[in-house]
Design an enzyme around this catalytic site. Sequence first.
Site, mmCIF file in Angstrom:
data_model
loop_
_atom_site.group_PDB
_atom_site.id
_atom_site.type_symbol
_atom_site.label_atom_id
_atom_site.label_comp_id
_atom_site.label_asym_id
_atom_site.label_seq_id
_atom_site.Cartn_x
_atom_site.Cartn_y
_atom_site.Cartn_z
ATOM 1 N N TYR A 152 -4.989 -11.623 1.916
ATOM 2 C CA TYR A 152 -4.384 -11.928 0.617
ATOM 3 C C TYR A 152 -5.231 -12.994 -0.071
ATOM 4 O O TYR A 152 -5.725 -13.928 0.575
ATOM 5 C CB TYR A 152 -2.948 -12.424 0.803
ATOM 6 C CG TYR A 152 -2.076 -12.239 -0.410
ATOM 7 C CD1 TYR A 152 -1.678 -10.972 -0.811
ATOM 8 C CD2 TYR A 152 -1.644 -13.329 -1.160
ATOM 9 C CE1 TYR A 152 -0.870 -10.783 -1.928
ATOM 10 C CE2 TYR A 152 -0.837 -13.158 -2.275
ATOM 11 C CZ TYR A 152 -0.461 -11.887 -2.651
ATOM 12 O OH TYR A 152 0.342 -11.712 -3.761
ATOM 13 N N SER B 225 9.464 2.214 -4.102
ATOM 14 C CA SER B 225 9.275 0.814 -3.714
ATOM 15 C C SER B 225 10.370 -0.041 -4.347
ATOM 16 O O SER B 225 11.060 0.391 -5.276
ATOM 17 C CB SER B 225 7.901 0.325 -4.169
ATOM 18 O OG SER B 225 7.857 0.247 -5.587
ATOM 19 N N VAL C 15 9.944 -2.694 -6.211
ATOM 20 C CA VAL C 15 9.573 -2.898 -7.619
ATOM 21 C C VAL C 15 9.911 -1.649 -8.426
ATOM 22 O O VAL C 15 10.470 -1.734 -9.528
ATOM 23 C CB VAL C 15 8.077 -3.243 -7.757
ATOM 24 C CG1 VAL C 15 7.675 -3.280 -9.229
ATOM 25 C CG2 VAL C 15 7.772 -4.591 -7.117
ATOM 26 N N ASP D 273 4.720 13.591 -1.921
ATOM 27 C CA ASP D 273 5.349 14.718 -1.229
ATOM 28 C C ASP D 273 5.693 14.299 0.199
ATOM 29 O O ASP D 273 4.858 13.713 0.902
ATOM 30 C CB ASP D 273 4.387 15.911 -1.208
ATOM 31 C CG ASP D 273 4.187 16.496 -2.590
ATOM 32 O OD1 ASP D 273 4.987 17.359 -2.979
ATOM 33 O OD2 ASP D 273 3.253 16.055 -3.285
ATOM 34 N N ARG D 274 6.912 14.580 0.598
ATOM 35 C CA ARG D 274 7.379 14.168 1.921
ATOM 36 C C ARG D 274 8.582 15.011 2.304
ATOM 37 O O ARG D 274 9.264 15.567 1.414
ATOM 38 C CB ARG D 274 7.776 12.699 1.907
ATOM 39 C CG ARG D 274 9.050 12.457 1.088
ATOM 40 C CD ARG D 274 9.443 11.006 1.058
ATOM 41 N NE ARG D 274 8.802 10.299 -0.028
ATOM 42 C CZ ARG D 274 8.935 9.007 -0.255
ATOM 43 N NH1 ARG D 274 9.681 8.281 0.534
ATOM 44 N NH2 ARG D 274 8.328 8.439 -1.258
ATOM 45 N N TYR E 140 -0.418 -2.966 -10.207
ATOM 46 C CA TYR E 140 0.057 -4.143 -9.484
ATOM 47 C C TYR E 140 -0.034 -3.962 -7.973
ATOM 48 O O TYR E 140 0.411 -4.812 -7.198
ATOM 49 C CB TYR E 140 1.492 -4.489 -9.888
ATOM 50 C CG TYR E 140 2.542 -3.453 -9.512
ATOM 51 C CD1 TYR E 140 3.327 -3.613 -8.371
ATOM 52 C CD2 TYR E 140 2.762 -2.331 -10.306
ATOM 53 C CE1 TYR E 140 4.298 -2.682 -8.022
ATOM 54 C CE2 TYR E 140 3.726 -1.401 -9.968
ATOM 55 C CZ TYR E 140 4.489 -1.577 -8.824
ATOM 56 O OH TYR E 140 5.451 -0.649 -8.485
ATOM 57 N N GLY E 141 -0.634 -2.865 -7.534
ATOM 58 C CA GLY E 141 -0.810 -2.616 -6.105
ATOM 59 C C GLY E 141 -1.769 -1.470 -5.897
ATOM 60 O O GLY E 141 -2.148 -0.774 -6.849
ATOM 61 N N TRP F 157 -0.421 -9.693 -11.379
ATOM 62 C CA TRP F 157 -0.243 -10.350 -10.081
ATOM 63 C C TRP F 157 0.725 -11.493 -10.299
ATOM 64 O O TRP F 157 0.441 -12.440 -11.011
ATOM 65 C CB TRP F 157 -1.590 -10.847 -9.567
ATOM 66 C CG TRP F 157 -1.545 -11.506 -8.227
ATOM 67 C CD1 TRP F 157 -0.668 -11.268 -7.210
ATOM 68 C CD2 TRP F 157 -2.442 -12.519 -7.747
ATOM 69 N NE1 TRP F 157 -0.949 -12.053 -6.127
ATOM 70 C CE2 TRP F 157 -2.035 -12.831 -6.427
ATOM 71 C CE3 TRP F 157 -3.546 -13.173 -8.295
ATOM 72 C CZ2 TRP F 157 -2.690 -13.794 -5.650
ATOM 73 C CZ3 TRP F 157 -4.195 -14.121 -7.520
ATOM 74 C CH2 TRP F 157 -3.773 -14.420 -6.217
ATOM 75 N N LEU F 158 1.901 -11.395 -9.697
ATOM 76 C CA LEU F 158 2.955 -12.375 -9.943
ATOM 77 C C LEU F 158 2.497 -13.781 -9.599
ATOM 78 O O LEU F 158 2.812 -14.734 -10.326
ATOM 79 C CB LEU F 158 4.217 -12.023 -9.152
ATOM 80 C CG LEU F 158 5.408 -12.963 -9.361
ATOM 81 C CD1 LEU F 158 5.930 -12.860 -10.785
ATOM 82 C CD2 LEU F 158 6.522 -12.673 -8.367
#
Length: 376
Positions: free
Chosen positions: A97, A197, A199, A220-221, A288-289, A314-315
């Site tokens: 990080y 997620s 978020v 897909d899952r 954001y990811g 990015w928070l």
Amino acid sequence: MASVRLIAAKALHGSSSPCSLWRSIFLPRTQALTVRAFSSVLSPPSTAVVYEQQGPPDTVTKVVEIPPVELKETDVCVKMLAAPINPSDINRIEGVYPVRPPVPAVGGYEGVGEVHSLGSAVKGLSLGDWVIPSPPTSGTWQTFVVKDQSVWHKIDKGTPMEYAATITVNPLTALRMLEDFTSLKSGDAIVQNGATSIVGQCIIQLAKNRGIHNINIIRDRPGSDEVKQKLKKLGADEVFTESQLELKNVKALLSNMPEPALGFNCVGGNAASLVLKFLGQGGTMVTYGGMSKKPITVSTSAFIFKDISLRGFWLQKWLSSDKAMECRPMIDYLLSLARDGKLKYEMELVPFGHFHSALDKALGKLGSQPKQVIKF
């Protein structure tokens, strides 16, 4: 004046930690620790999840006992009630990080606790108040946390504990992204991947509360139909799997919904390309990811003919700006939604004694699992 000598921490999980570890963490406060009769205040001993080096969280973390800390005049000792295991917590321990505490360190970044004791000059807080670190701060995976009063934000004790513990990192990210990149009004539309997620779930509900249509993309899952129904119960207007969007004109799927002006990407790769396909003229995609660890590919035509904008959020950077203290009214707003049942997401409360089992779930060893929240 009686001196108090601190005893080396004893490891509860794995091998004993060397005294040097705890000297490096605690001596700045406790090196000259003395107790003056009837004047000084000590925190209770604390049980904490610590790591002496960065690496795989399931191998470098230990649960240990750490000594009491003397409270300064403006310090507050908080008995932690709950704290989540977030992906960013895992990344900090792994050492990947961008911003992380120096090791050795106590894990955790957000949570909720109850005021246990106060320094002599503390104002505005009382014993028993519920508080959260705001902005968040490292070291919440322990039973007692001592930090300056400026760190703590008093919240309504009527808030469900698990929401109080998790309200900052994910829900605040969702709120800021909805508000910071374009002016949305009721009737507008947004699109996002990673909709399952925390978020993503928050974006769905915050958008619904504002009358903003939302289009959601999931991978897909097995059981994708059940996932779609869960998201629609939260307020999703449309939910598509990635394979359903292997069309040239995905906007034909939107019936009377306007083209989205704003999109959110936390996956990357093909999932990001699908967000871009939905965006209208002059639309913006906020990343954001990058869960897929695949790059974002954008066609030249999207830039030239649609004038697409790509942004990032990015928070932690936002919280380190001059807007940091502005987050507290936003946190209160989000907590009010949680109390009213207008902001929900799936979590699992796990006793602190089962920390490493919760960590295994957070690491994905047992497949997809709810957000793991440690209850102290």
